[in-house]
Design an enzyme around this catalytic site. Structure first.
Site, PDB file in Angstrom:
ATOM      1  N   ASP A 163       0.362  -1.108  -0.026  1.00 20.25           N
ATOM      2  CA  ASP A 163       0.351  -0.021   0.232  1.00 20.25           C
ATOM      3  C   ASP A 163       0.842   1.267   0.086  1.00 20.25           C
ATOM      4  O   ASP A 163       1.697   1.412  -1.258  1.00 20.25           O
ATOM      5  CB  ASP A 163      -0.872   0.308   1.412  1.00 20.25           C
ATOM      6  CG  ASP A 163      -2.375   1.076   1.135  1.00 20.25           C
ATOM      7  OD1 ASP A 163      -1.951   1.647  -0.074  1.00 20.25           O
ATOM      8  OD2 ASP A 163      -2.818   0.832   1.791  1.00 20.25           O
ATOM      9  N   ARG A 220       0.852  10.125  -5.266  1.00 17.42           N
ATOM     10  CA  ARG A 220       0.969  10.484  -4.507  1.00 17.42           C
ATOM     11  C   ARG A 220       2.206  10.963  -3.438  1.00 17.42           C
ATOM     12  O   ARG A 220       3.141  10.183  -2.897  1.00 17.42           O
ATOM     13  CB  ARG A 220       0.353   8.754  -3.295  1.00 17.42           C
ATOM     14  CG  ARG A 220      -0.852   8.744  -3.996  1.00 17.42           C
ATOM     15  CD  ARG A 220      -1.976   8.100  -2.563  1.00 17.42           C
ATOM     16  NE  ARG A 220      -3.213   7.218  -3.629  1.00 17.42           N
ATOM     17  CZ  ARG A 220      -3.794   5.954  -3.184  1.00 17.42           C
ATOM     18  NH1 ARG A 220      -3.453   5.832  -1.671  1.00 17.42           N
ATOM     19  NH2 ARG A 220      -5.227   5.952  -3.071  1.00 17.42           N
TER      20      ARG A 220
END
Length: 328
Positions: A163, A220
């Site tokens: 993740d 991100r």
């Protein structure tokens, strides 16, 4: 770097400066200067948001434990003792290991760290994580959540997690992420838990991202919700896939004097299902890269500390020389 906060720890902050390239260095308040003569400098205490709110000192330097196994690491990290935990070798763990308050977690050499799992900071304060390799995490590599405050994540090498590599959420605050090398990964850094978490996150999530190297990662860097201001300063983005910085859910992100190379979308003001956020840009240097996306009338709060930024053209040389492990 530019206006990064003055030291909050006693005495004049000193740096170990390693000469190599002719790169511009940065000044932190009146005490710290990274100038053209050196390739990079390693701070002995954090700049940016982690220097505020009483400062971030980490664990005791007189109480030191060196760990070489998963069981010893888990015990040392969760101990209530203020201490420095030295990680020797690449330790394989399973799941997320909890880190208690008042800890410095420090890798020995350039290849020590954690594989297979990650570190969880939940509701704690005053933690430093430096000089560690993180790879192949089954979840996050570093997860900061639940109103954790005063964290410095510095000079780490992070890759190939399931993740996030460094996720910060759920009301956490006063954090600096500096001199990290991120590579071989998709979703690098989340800031803000979810679109429906405004009540917990608004007014918090104040983070400085400075001198990080996003090396072929996809998205991100960071992806922000609700936080205002967030300071993205003097980072190097190379061969980034989807986008560099995303501001959503009315966040305010100041993207200043970064170096974007082969990045089609340096900044975006919307991604996923989130509502738009605000981005302020200043003097970013772009090589074979697109134009930054901003919103008309964007509201980004002022950065609350003084700093002197590094010139944008020197960021690539400075960061590639100084980011990652083995540089402190």
């Amino acid at each position: 770097m530019s206006a990064l906060p003055k030291p909050t720890l006693g005495g004049t902050r000193r740096r170990t400066v390693i000469a190599a390239l002719s790169a511009t260095v940065l000044a932190v308040g009146a005490a710290q200067v990274i100038g053209p003569a050196n390739a990079y400098a390693a701070e002995s205490s954090p700049v940016g948001f982690a220097s505020l709110n009483g400062g971030t000192t980490g664990g005791s330097t007189s109480t030191v434990v060196t760990v070489t196994s998963a069981s010893a690491l888990k015990t040392a990290l969760s101990s209530s003792t203020s201490q420095t935990v030295k990680v020797s070798g690449l330790i394989t763990i399973s799941g997320m290991y909890s880190v208690a308050s008042n800890k410095t977690v420090l890798g020995v050499g350039s290849s020590s760290g954690i594989t297979g799992g990650g570190l969880n900071l939940s509701g704690v304060k005053n933690v430093i994580i430096r000089n560690l390799v993180f790879k192949n995490a089954a979840d996050d590599s570093i997860n900061v959540q639940s109103s954790t405050t005063n964290v410095w994540i510095d000079h780490n090498d992070l890759s190939n997690g399931y993740d996030g590599l460094i996720d910060i959420k759920r009301g956490s605050d006063y954090i600096t992420v500096s001199w990290n090398h991120l590579h071989d990964h998709d979703k690098s850094m989340l800031l803000g838990h979810s679109d429906d978490n405004a009540a917990e996150d608004t007014g918090h999530l104040r983070v400085t991202y400075v001198h990080n190297w996003f090396d072929g990662t996809n998205q991100r860097h960071p992806r922000v919700r609700f936080a205002n201001p967030v300071h993205v300063l003097n980072n190097y983005y190379s061969n980034v896939g989807s986008y560099g910085v995303a501001s959503t859910e009315n966040a305010g992100v100041y993207v200043e004097r970064n170096y974007f190379e082969n990045v089609a979308n340096p900044t975006v003001t919307q991604t996923g299902d989130s509502d738009a956020g605000n981005i302020k840009v200043l003097n970013n240097y772009k090589v074979n890269s697109g134009t930054e996306q901003v919103r008309n009338g964007a509201s980004v709060a002022a950065i609350p500390y003084s700093y002197t930024p590094e010139a944008n053209t020197s960021v690539k040389a400075t960061v590639t020389a100084g980011a990652g492990t083995g540089k402190i």
